[in-house]
Design a protein around this motif. Sequence first.
Motif, PDB file in Angstrom:
ATOM      1  N   LEU A 273       4.947 -20.569  17.855  1.00 40.85           N
ATOM      2  CA  LEU A 273       3.508 -20.358  17.992  1.00 40.85           C
ATOM      3  C   LEU A 273       3.219 -18.935  18.464  1.00 40.85           C
ATOM      4  O   LEU A 273       2.323 -18.264  17.928  1.00 40.85           O
ATOM      5  CB  LEU A 273       2.932 -21.369  18.979  1.00 40.85           C
ATOM      6  CG  LEU A 273       1.424 -21.273  19.239  1.00 40.85           C
ATOM      7  CD1 LEU A 273       0.642 -21.551  17.958  1.00 40.85           C
ATOM      8  CD2 LEU A 273       1.009 -22.233  20.351  1.00 40.85           C
ATOM      9  N   ASP A 274       3.981 -18.448  19.424  1.00 37.64           N
ATOM     10  CA  ASP A 274       3.779 -17.079  19.916  1.00 37.64           C
ATOM     11  C   ASP A 274       3.983 -16.055  18.795  1.00 37.64           C
ATOM     12  O   ASP A 274       3.275 -15.045  18.722  1.00 37.64           O
ATOM     13  CB  ASP A 274       4.749 -16.780  21.063  1.00 37.64           C
ATOM     14  CG  ASP A 274       4.395 -17.537  22.337  1.00 37.64           C
ATOM     15  OD1 ASP A 274       3.258 -18.034  22.438  1.00 37.64           O
ATOM     16  OD2 ASP A 274       5.276 -17.645  23.210  1.00 37.64           O
TER      17      ASP A 274
ATOM     18  N   GLU B  93       6.329 -29.116  14.033  1.00 37.91           N
ATOM     19  CA  GLU B  93       6.499 -30.025  15.178  1.00 37.91           C
ATOM     20  C   GLU B  93       6.350 -31.484  14.752  1.00 37.91           C
ATOM     21  O   GLU B  93       7.132 -32.354  15.160  1.00 37.91           O
ATOM     22  CB  GLU B  93       5.463 -29.680  16.254  1.00 37.91           C
ATOM     23  CG  GLU B  93       5.622 -30.484  17.528  1.00 37.91           C
ATOM     24  CD  GLU B  93       4.604 -30.102  18.584  1.00 37.91           C
ATOM     25  OE1 GLU B  93       4.908 -30.250  19.785  1.00 37.91           O
ATOM     26  OE2 GLU B  93       3.480 -29.656  18.220  1.00 37.91           O
ATOM     27  N   ASP B  94       5.357 -31.775  13.900  1.00 42.68           N
ATOM     28  CA  ASP B  94       5.122 -33.151  13.470  1.00 42.68           C
ATOM     29  C   ASP B  94       6.233 -33.660  12.559  1.00 42.68           C
ATOM     30  O   ASP B  94       6.587 -34.848  12.601  1.00 42.68           O
ATOM     31  CB  ASP B  94       3.766 -33.256  12.773  1.00 42.68           C
ATOM     32  CG  ASP B  94       2.602 -32.926  13.704  1.00 42.68           C
ATOM     33  OD1 ASP B  94       2.814 -32.929  14.937  1.00 42.68           O
ATOM     34  OD2 ASP B  94       1.492 -32.652  13.196  1.00 42.68           O
ATOM     35  N   THR B  95       6.799 -32.771  11.736  1.00 39.92           N
ATOM     36  CA  THR B  95       7.930 -33.162  10.896  1.00 39.92           C
ATOM     37  C   THR B  95       9.125 -33.524  11.770  1.00 39.92           C
ATOM     38  O   THR B  95       9.832 -34.515  11.506  1.00 39.92           O
ATOM     39  CB  THR B  95       8.301 -32.027   9.931  1.00 39.92           C
ATOM     40  OG1 THR B  95       7.193 -31.753   9.076  1.00 39.92           O
ATOM     41  CG2 THR B  95       9.506 -32.398   9.070  1.00 39.92           C
TER      42      THR B  95
ATOM     43  N   ALA C  12      -3.001 -27.914  18.525  1.00 35.63           N
ATOM     44  CA  ALA C  12      -2.436 -27.210  19.681  1.00 35.63           C
ATOM     45  C   ALA C  12      -0.962 -27.583  19.770  1.00 35.63           C
ATOM     46  O   ALA C  12      -0.599 -28.554  20.443  1.00 35.63           O
ATOM     47  CB  ALA C  12      -3.174 -27.598  20.960  1.00 35.63           C
ATOM     48  N   PRO C  13      -0.104 -26.840  19.055  1.00 33.75           N
ATOM     49  CA  PRO C  13       1.329 -27.164  19.076  1.00 33.75           C
ATOM     50  C   PRO C  13       1.879 -27.153  20.499  1.00 33.75           C
ATOM     51  O   PRO C  13       1.416 -26.414  21.371  1.00 33.75           O
ATOM     52  CB  PRO C  13       1.944 -26.043  18.225  1.00 33.75           C
ATOM     53  CG  PRO C  13       0.825 -25.589  17.336  1.00 33.75           C
ATOM     54  CD  PRO C  13      -0.409 -25.713  18.168  1.00 33.75           C
ATOM     55  N   GLY C  14       2.894 -27.991  20.732  1.00 33.16           N
ATOM     56  CA  GLY C  14       3.420 -28.204  22.062  1.00 33.16           C
ATOM     57  C   GLY C  14       4.528 -27.264  22.470  1.00 33.16           C
ATOM     58  O   GLY C  14       4.914 -26.351  21.718  1.00 33.16           O
TER      59      GLY C  14
ATOM     60  N   SER D 297       2.023 -38.728  17.842  1.00 36.12           N
ATOM     61  CA  SER D 297       0.738 -38.061  17.956  1.00 36.12           C
ATOM     62  C   SER D 297       0.980 -36.589  18.223  1.00 36.12           C
ATOM     63  O   SER D 297       2.052 -36.184  18.697  1.00 36.12           O
ATOM     64  CB  SER D 297      -0.110 -38.676  19.073  1.00 36.12           C
ATOM     65  OG  SER D 297       0.523 -38.508  20.332  1.00 36.12           O
ATOM     66  N   GLY D 298      -0.023 -35.767  17.923  1.00 34.55           N
ATOM     67  CA  GLY D 298       0.084 -34.328  18.131  1.00 34.55           C
ATOM     68  C   GLY D 298      -1.136 -33.803  18.842  1.00 34.55           C
ATOM     69  O   GLY D 298      -2.260 -34.272  18.607  1.00 34.55           O
ATOM     70  N   GLY D 299      -0.925 -32.813  19.708  1.00 35.28           N
ATOM     71  CA  GLY D 299      -2.015 -32.285  20.503  1.00 35.28           C
ATOM     72  C   GLY D 299      -3.010 -31.477  19.700  1.00 35.28           C
ATOM     73  O   GLY D 299      -2.674 -30.851  18.688  1.00 35.28           O
TER      74      GLY D 299
END
Length: 547
Positions: free
Chosen positions: A130-131, A150-152, A121-123, A36-38
């Motif tokens: 992200l920055d 991130e999900d990959t 919302a990447p972790g 799962s991803g935020g």
Amino acid sequence: MADPSQDARTLAPAAYTPSTEATYKVTTTDNLLFGSGGTSGGGSKDLLINLCLPDTAGAGPRPLLLHVHGGGFTGGKRSSCALPDHPGAGGRNEARTLLAAAEQGWVVASIDYRLAGDDPAPGPSVAAFLDAIGGSQAPAPHRSLVAAVEDTLTALDYLLGRADELNIDTDRVVLRGESAGSFTALAVAYCADKFDIKRPSIAAVVGYAGALTQSCEHGSTIGPDEAPLFIAHGTEDRGSTAFSNAEDIAQAAAKVGLVFEFHPLPGLGHGWNEWAEATDDGRPVGVAMFEFLDRVLYPNVQDETAANNEEIGLEAGSSTDASSTISSLSPTVTYETGGDQPEAFVCSPEGAGPFPAIVYAHGRLTDLYGDADPGALGSDLSGICQAFSAQGYVLVAPIRRSQDGDLSGHQKEVDDAIEYVRSRGDIDPARMSLIGYSSGGLLALLVGIERQDLEMLAIMSPASEGERFAHAMNPVAFVSASVFVVANATEDAETLENVNLLEQALIKHNKDYKTVRLNPVDGNARLWMAGDWIDEFLEFLASKRRN
């Protein structure tokens, strides 16, 4: 740059090699939850994966192909081997490709990832990335790229954590992406290190119609020991996926000597079918992709082919459907000449020789290979090197250090490189050729006028350098080698006039020659990279040897 320990280019011997054609029955399992991803506001999105598993009857471990779909980070979904392509597949027939891979013996996975509409919302693991794109306030499609990375990585953790169960060869993991999926695959393979993002070793990447973004320095983050790369891109693609993105990546890869293939697709825009469109040599893009992966993932199989060729007496440098081991550029070699110690890039086929040899003179009268600007490289030396070494040739490209514009100095350096090649114990001195592109084409002609020990000269898109090219037409009478002349039909008028002048001089002095005019859409840009001209050159050379 990458940490070489993550993508060492020496692969462990393979216990299993996939087929090159449909061989195995395939079981499809869709809609598995892999993580799962935020999302913004503290929520989360379930992430699903489709698997295609070949029935290899216990043989393995098998290579893994992880597919990341396209859709501009606003649409699209994972593909299934069991279903026709959905509208978001971009017209490329993803399902056919994934099924073909599975039928050849690959474990195939296709994933979903958080899209812009999910308000991702990447972790923390990708916080630095992200920055770099503007943080949590960045536009949702930009955050979706980071979330897709991130999900990959989550999907890779899921699959490699089940490597024994799925019978996966963890040394042979390939990422394949199209459009937004290509952005993602490229970022995972070549940009993660910049942001201290941990990832498993990637063995190869296939990218269609994608890009490395500004945060990934448009490709300057690529290191020499990273995953070999296969890219294809329509020359009429525009906007954020413009063809220039692929050119940037190709030049950055060439700069560091990465093993890669670049296939511009003339006249095509963003959506195209890899089974309907062909590379310059007439192969469907999908076929070329699988052949590339076979070469870079299973070089020991190519070694066996070369050994079999030697056993049946196949001459090194002759044409064969089975390629030799692909070689990337070696570290530079230094040799002695007249008290100087020049350097050259060298690539060689496997074995002891003696091999036919080629000296390659790049374009421009400058220190091109030492140039710090990847965009100024102007030569896919790695791709050219691989193409010739795969046919059994040693290729030597001198690093020319003469002052900019010093024609005689650059000419001497090319001549010195030929002397170095002649001194090597693995070379057949009776089968030496000289190839030059642009200003290097003029250098090749001038050197060929003075030397009588060359088998073939290849003059590609010759540059004028003032009146120097025109002044060389009468001395063409002293050329002893056969001459291969190649240019694009869409060259500038001056270059085409030089080709015409050279043809007239070769005819006047009764020289053995062949002229090839190619028809790409972008001037002479393709002659700095491996392509049709190499096949034409080798065919002409082979015909001279037969006679």
